[in-house]
Write a protein that holds these residues in place. Structure first.
Motif, PDB file in Angstrom:
ATOM      1  N   VAL A   1       3.274   7.147  -7.308  1.00 48.75           N
ATOM      2  CA  VAL A   1       3.276   7.926  -6.069  1.00 48.75           C
ATOM      3  C   VAL A   1       3.763   7.051  -4.919  1.00 48.75           C
ATOM      4  O   VAL A   1       3.242   5.958  -4.715  1.00 48.75           O
ATOM      5  N   PRO A   2       4.762   7.512  -4.152  1.00 47.39           N
ATOM      6  CA  PRO A   2       5.189   6.746  -2.976  1.00 47.39           C
ATOM      7  C   PRO A   2       4.093   6.783  -1.924  1.00 47.39           C
ATOM      8  O   PRO A   2       3.225   7.671  -1.946  1.00 47.39           O
ATOM      9  N   PRO A   3       4.075   5.826  -0.983  1.00 50.30           N
ATOM     10  CA  PRO A   3       3.016   5.770   0.014  1.00 50.30           C
ATOM     11  C   PRO A   3       2.771   7.071   0.748  1.00 50.30           C
ATOM     12  O   PRO A   3       1.625   7.456   0.994  1.00 50.30           O
ATOM     13  N   ASP A   4       3.859   7.795   1.112  1.00 48.67           N
ATOM     14  CA  ASP A   4       3.656   9.018   1.880  1.00 48.67           C
ATOM     15  C   ASP A   4       3.137  10.169   1.025  1.00 48.67           C
ATOM     16  O   ASP A   4       2.872  11.256   1.526  1.00 48.67           O
ATOM     17  N   GLY A   5       2.971   9.921  -0.274  1.00 50.59           N
ATOM     18  CA  GLY A   5       2.387  10.934  -1.142  1.00 50.59           C
ATOM     19  C   GLY A   5       0.902  10.754  -1.350  1.00 50.59           C
ATOM     20  O   GLY A   5       0.272  11.547  -2.046  1.00 50.59           O
ATOM     21  N   HIS A   6       0.330   9.718  -0.747  1.00 54.42           N
ATOM     22  CA  HIS A   6      -1.100   9.458  -0.898  1.00 54.42           C
ATOM     23  C   HIS A   6      -1.908  10.346   0.047  1.00 54.42           C
ATOM     24  O   HIS A   6      -1.634  10.413   1.244  1.00 54.42           O
ATOM     25  N   ALA A   7      -2.892  11.010  -0.480  1.00 49.97           N
ATOM     26  CA  ALA A   7      -3.756  11.848   0.351  1.00 49.97           C
ATOM     27  C   ALA A   7      -4.670  10.973   1.203  1.00 49.97           C
ATOM     28  O   ALA A   7      -5.106   9.903   0.764  1.00 49.97           O
ATOM     29  N   LEU A   8      -4.968  11.428   2.414  1.00 47.69           N
ATOM     30  CA  LEU A   8      -5.804  10.665   3.330  1.00 47.69           C
ATOM     31  C   LEU A   8      -7.163  10.345   2.716  1.00 47.69           C
ATOM     32  O   LEU A   8      -7.637   9.204   2.781  1.00 47.69           O
ATOM     33  N   ALA A   9      -7.810  11.345   2.105  1.00 52.48           N
ATOM     34  CA  ALA A   9      -9.135  11.117   1.515  1.00 52.48           C
ATOM     35  C   ALA A   9      -9.073  10.078   0.398  1.00 52.48           C
ATOM     36  O   ALA A   9      -9.983   9.256   0.249  1.00 52.48           O
ATOM     37  N   ASP A  10      -7.985  10.108  -0.382  1.00 52.16           N
ATOM     38  CA  ASP A  10      -7.827   9.122  -1.448  1.00 52.16           C
ATOM     39  C   ASP A  10      -7.694   7.720  -0.876  1.00 52.16           C
ATOM     40  O   ASP A  10      -8.263   6.754  -1.397  1.00 52.16           O
ATOM     41  N   LEU A  11      -6.923   7.589   0.195  1.00 54.97           N
ATOM     42  CA  LEU A  11      -6.748   6.280   0.812  1.00 54.97           C
ATOM     43  C   LEU A  11      -8.063   5.766   1.394  1.00 54.97           C
ATOM     44  O   LEU A  11      -8.375   4.573   1.292  1.00 54.97           O
ATOM     45  N   GLU A  12      -8.823   6.656   2.009  1.00 53.09           N
ATOM     46  CA  GLU A  12     -10.108   6.244   2.569  1.00 53.09           C
ATOM     47  C   GLU A  12     -11.046   5.748   1.471  1.00 53.09           C
ATOM     48  O   GLU A  12     -11.715   4.714   1.626  1.00 53.09           O
TER      49      GLU A  12
END
Length: 254
Positions: free
Chosen positions: A85-96
């Protein structure tokens, strides 16, 4: 960000935290630290083993045993293809959730990539305020990760930290954006000169060693962020007096 596709041969181990799979790379280059999509869910590739030894990557046509983080590992099936997944495909909740685990600095998205992406989302006026504030916290976490990855000092990283925190305070106010006094105290604590000492050196800066000139400039870069929070400080607050002193000194600095 490198593109990669992995095809699952078998799930060797799995529990609620993740597991181990044997996979074949069918496209691109798979690297430790990448993130892979399974529908809307995400898996982090933590470790790669080939012939019993850890490796950093492997490319198309080769197989490896991979250690993945994410409960969805238990649901993977033979033949299923995972796509990075490219960075802009990461969901905010997943990143948190990912940041909460203090992941290795080599994981994707890399600290600087994450910092740029989160900073852009933080400033996106098309997003709800609550979402922008959450992106701001991600941007701040990414900034600290950048400092760790790049080995920079507190003073060097301070302008980037101050930018994120100052932007949130200016845009959303101190009630939601953060504590102006706390930011002011932290920035002042990084300055190892008094305003009078800095002004005296500033008047002769052309005669100073290069390292001292750079140091004065780094101090100068902090002053606008002190001035930004000044309206939120009471006139009788000692912090306000300190900010006023540094604001007067700024024109003297290189």
């Amino acid at each position: 960000m490198p593109f990669a596709e992995l095809q699952v041969y078998s799930v060797e181990e799995a529990d609620v935290t993740g597991g181990v799979c044997v996979v074949r790379c069918v496209g691109g280059v798979a690297r430790a630290g990448q993130v892979y999509a399974v529908g809307e869910l995400r898996l982090w590739l933590r470790r790669i083993e080939r012939y019993g030894r850890p490796v950093g990557s492997f490319d198309a046509g080769h197989t490896a045993k991979v250690h993945l983080t994410g409960a969805v590992v238990a649901l993977l099936s033979r033949g299923q293809v995972l796509t990075s997944v490219p960075p802009d495909g990461h969901a905010l909740a997943d990143l948190e959730a990912w940041l909460a685990t203090d992941p290795p600095l080599s994981d994707e998205p890399a600290p600087r990539t994450l910092r740029v992406m989160a900073g852009s989302r933080m400033q996106d006026e098309g997003l709800p305020d609550g979402t922008r504030l959450r992106w701001g916290r991600v941007a701040l976490a990414a900034t600290y990760r950048c400092a760790r990855a790049e080995g920079t000092s507190d003073l060097v990283r301070a302008p980037e930290v101050a930018y994120v925190r100052g932007y949130l305070i200016r845009t959303f106010g101190p009630e939601r954006g953060g504590d102006p006094a706390a930011l002011c105290r932290e920035l002042l604590a990084l300055i190892d000169l008094t305003p009078r000492e800095a002004a005296a050196r500033g008047r002769i800066w052309r005669d100073l060693p290069h390292a001292e000139i750079v140091h004065l400039r780094r101090i100068k870069f902090l002053i606008p962020w002190l001035e930004l929070v000044r309206p939120h400080l009471g006139d009788g607050d000692p912090l306000a007096g300190a900010v006023d002193e540094w604001a007067a000194v700024r024109p003297e600095l290189p």
